[in-house]
Design an enzyme around this catalytic site. Sequence first.
Site, short mmCIF file in Angstrom:
data_model
loop_
_atom_site.label_atom_id
_atom_site.label_comp_id
_atom_site.label_asym_id
_atom_site.label_seq_id
_atom_site.Cartn_x
_atom_site.Cartn_y
_atom_site.Cartn_z
N THR A 1 0.84 -1.21 0.00
CA THR A 1 0.00 0.00 0.00
C THR A 1 0.87 1.26 0.00
OG1 THR A 1 -1.63 -1.23 1.28
CG2 THR A 1 -1.86 1.17 1.27
N LYS B 1 6.12 2.12 12.74
CA LYS B 1 5.94 2.53 14.15
C LYS B 1 6.33 1.42 15.11
CE LYS B 1 1.65 0.90 12.87
NZ LYS B 1 0.65 1.15 11.83
N VAL C 1 3.64 7.88 12.63
CA VAL C 1 2.54 8.31 13.51
C VAL C 1 1.58 9.19 12.72
CG1 VAL C 1 1.92 9.57 15.61
CG2 VAL C 1 4.09 8.33 15.50
N GLY D 1 -0.08 8.89 9.97
CA GLY D 1 0.04 8.87 8.48
C GLY D 1 0.40 10.18 7.82
N GLU E 1 -8.13 -5.01 10.23
CA GLU E 1 -7.42 -6.21 9.79
C GLU E 1 -8.22 -7.46 10.18
OE1 GLU E 1 -3.76 -6.25 9.10
OE2 GLU E 1 -3.51 -4.09 9.25
N LYS F 1 2.49 4.41 18.85
CA LYS F 1 2.57 5.77 18.31
C LYS F 1 2.77 6.78 19.44
CE LYS F 1 -0.17 4.45 14.30
NZ LYS F 1 -1.54 4.23 13.81
P1 NAP Z 1 1.85 -4.00 2.81
O1 NAP Z 1 0.79 -3.46 1.92
O2 NAP Z 1 1.63 -5.31 3.47
O3 NAP Z 1 3.20 -4.06 1.95
C1 NAP Z 1 4.38 -4.64 2.42
C2 NAP Z 1 5.35 -4.75 1.26
O4 NAP Z 1 6.59 -5.23 1.75
C3 NAP Z 1 4.93 -5.72 0.16
O5 NAP Z 1 5.27 -5.19 -1.09
C4 NAP Z 1 5.72 -6.98 0.46
O6 NAP Z 1 6.06 -7.71 -0.72
C5 NAP Z 1 6.97 -6.41 1.06
N1 NAP Z 1 7.56 -7.28 2.08
C6 NAP Z 1 7.06 -7.58 3.30
N2 NAP Z 1 7.89 -8.40 3.98
C7 NAP Z 1 8.93 -8.62 3.16
C8 NAP Z 1 10.13 -9.38 3.27
N3 NAP Z 1 10.41 -10.08 4.37
N4 NAP Z 1 10.99 -9.38 2.23
C9 NAP Z 1 10.72 -8.67 1.12
N5 NAP Z 1 9.61 -7.93 0.96
C10 NAP Z 1 8.74 -7.90 1.97
O7 NAP Z 1 2.17 -2.95 3.98
P2 NAP Z 1 1.83 -1.40 4.03
O8 NAP Z 1 0.40 -1.23 4.44
O9 NAP Z 1 2.28 -0.74 2.79
O10 NAP Z 1 2.68 -0.94 5.31
C11 NAP Z 1 4.07 -0.81 5.23
C12 NAP Z 1 4.61 -0.15 6.48
O11 NAP Z 1 4.04 1.15 6.62
C13 NAP Z 1 4.30 -0.86 7.81
O12 NAP Z 1 5.37 -0.67 8.70
C14 NAP Z 1 3.07 -0.12 8.32
O13 NAP Z 1 2.92 -0.20 9.72
C15 NAP Z 1 3.41 1.28 7.89
N6 NAP Z 1 2.24 2.16 7.74
C16 NAP Z 1 1.24 1.78 6.91
C17 NAP Z 1 0.15 2.63 6.74
C18 NAP Z 1 -0.95 2.27 5.80
O14 NAP Z 1 -1.86 3.10 5.60
N7 NAP Z 1 -0.97 1.09 5.19
C19 NAP Z 1 0.11 3.87 7.43
C20 NAP Z 1 1.18 4.22 8.25
C21 NAP Z 1 2.24 3.36 8.39
P3 NAP Z 1 4.94 -8.39 -1.68
O15 NAP Z 1 4.20 -7.23 -2.29
O16 NAP Z 1 5.70 -9.15 -2.70
O17 NAP Z 1 4.08 -9.22 -0.79
N1 HSE Z 2 -3.90 0.25 11.81
C1 HSE Z 2 -3.56 1.65 11.79
C2 HSE Z 2 -4.82 2.48 12.07
C3 HSE Z 2 -2.95 2.01 10.45
O1 HSE Z 2 -5.93 1.94 12.10
O2 HSE Z 2 -4.70 3.67 12.29
C4 HSE Z 2 -2.14 3.27 10.47
O3 HSE Z 2 -1.02 3.18 11.29
#
Ligand code: NAP
Ligand code: HSE
Length: 428
Positions: A13, A105, A132, A134, A190, A205
């Site tokens: 994402t 985080k 923290v 976003g 989730e 956070k």
């Molecule tokens: P995600 O959609 O699950 O994407 C994770 C990516 O990392 C995927 O492309 C995955 O590969 C790759 N990956 C995971 N483990 C791996 C490994 N061991 N080796 C190689 N590649 C690996 O996660 P996300 O939602 O983007 O979140 C990423 C980070 O941002 C997390 O730390 C999360 O807490 C933080 N975050 C997310 C949001 C949000 O809105 N989603 C907001 C704030 C912070 P594949 O694509 O091949 O599976």
């Molecule tokens: N699970 C988190 C939330 C994603 O609901 O705010 C962003 O860190």
Amino acid sequence: MKPVKVGLLGLGTVGTGVVRIVEGHQEDLASQVGSPIVIEKVLVQNKSKARNVSMDQDKLTEDPWDIIRHPDIDVIVEVMGGIGLTKEYILEALSLGKHVVTANKDLMALHGPEILAKAQENRCDVMYEASVAGGIPIIRTLVEGFSSDRINKIMGIVNGTTNFILTKMSQEGASYLDVLKEAQELGYAEADPTSDVEGLDAARKMTILATIGFRANVALEDVSVQGISSVSKEDILYAKRLGYEVKLLGIAERQDDLISISVQPTMVKQTHPIASVNGVFNAVYVYGEAVGETMFYGAGAGELPTATSIVSDLVAVVKNLKLGVNGMQGSLAYKEKKLKTDEQISSKYFLLLKVADRAGVLARITQVFADFEVSLESVLQQPTPSNPEVEIIVITHDANKAAMKKVLASFESLDVVHEVKSVYRVEG
Ligand code: NAP
Ligand code: HSE
């Protein structure tokens, strides 16, 4: 102009959003930093998976060391999540002199001090604005915007999932479990929502915000945590009748040099600005000794809001590169941490008690509060269908946490109290 080369760990994402913004805003970014920013290589788990953004197949790798040890890559953007392996990759990248931008985080709350120390040792930047709230630039605000002030209170809605659930419960009178199911179907919550609904995500956070706001290394264990799984629709109805909304608040407070940090469902007066933050939105209220009240509002998650923070961090790293000042911001946590005891933590409380309906009961209950010097702001009694039982709702004046624990322990052995149905901190 030599391009600055970036290695992206993760193309989910947030990673997808980073690619879109770096490519879509390339001209503006290059004008700001004085050279093009190029995503050189991207780590994924599975190269053959379909992607939501077009990406040259040659740039994808399943081997993290292709990126971390790549001689031309200057900055690593970590958006893969996780703790163990990710920490190993980041520490290695720093030891090779690469700067790091992360949204993680979990990693920063648990291992922030070690990672930041490694960065300083190697004169590297580590930036984590996206970790923290976003898209809200709250970390930069605390570090730079309020560098001249002393922060007394940080109060945040920093978890979108729980705010969505509590908002729906409040607006539709729905039960916790029904709304959780809907949030999962809509993709907001989730499949395993434990970390969000039990307050752990918010606690991580708040660990980061309190460390920066109070300039002292706060650990995750310093945060007292309670989630929303026991919040009932009746609690929310009562809250509304009394002029409150129930919100999962992270609260970090400082008095003199003593601090406390907690996450708990809290009754917030409807007139407080944070009470009107609804749905998946986040907000952080900051009270500074000199500036007074401020509040920051926006998207707490999502592809583009989160990527905005990451790419802004990237711009800051590249500007530092141009100036040759990476890793020179000094320690953010230069003060000794001194935590408040329960006797020093004070707030108002809401209690909902189910008690026997007979003469003298109210007097016995108010006596317990008096015994522990808890003063009452308001008391409301109303009949219930289960006679002879009534509900008593009490809102206290500011009371210390230790005294409230003694009050609650006394109610356990008081025969006229059938049940302490709910206890909430009150704010506003
Ligand atoms: P995600 O959609 O699950 O994407 C994770 C990516 O990392 C995927 O492309 C995955 O590969 C790759 N990956 C995971 N483990 C791996 C490994 N061991 N080796 C190689 N590649 C690996 O996660 P996300 O939602 O983007 O979140 C990423 C980070 O941002 C997390 O730390 C999360 O807490 C933080 N975050 C997310 C949001 C949000 O809105 N989603 C907001 C704030 C912070 P594949 O694509 O091949 O599976
Ligand atoms: N699970 C988190 C939330 C994603 O609901 O705010 C962003 O860190």
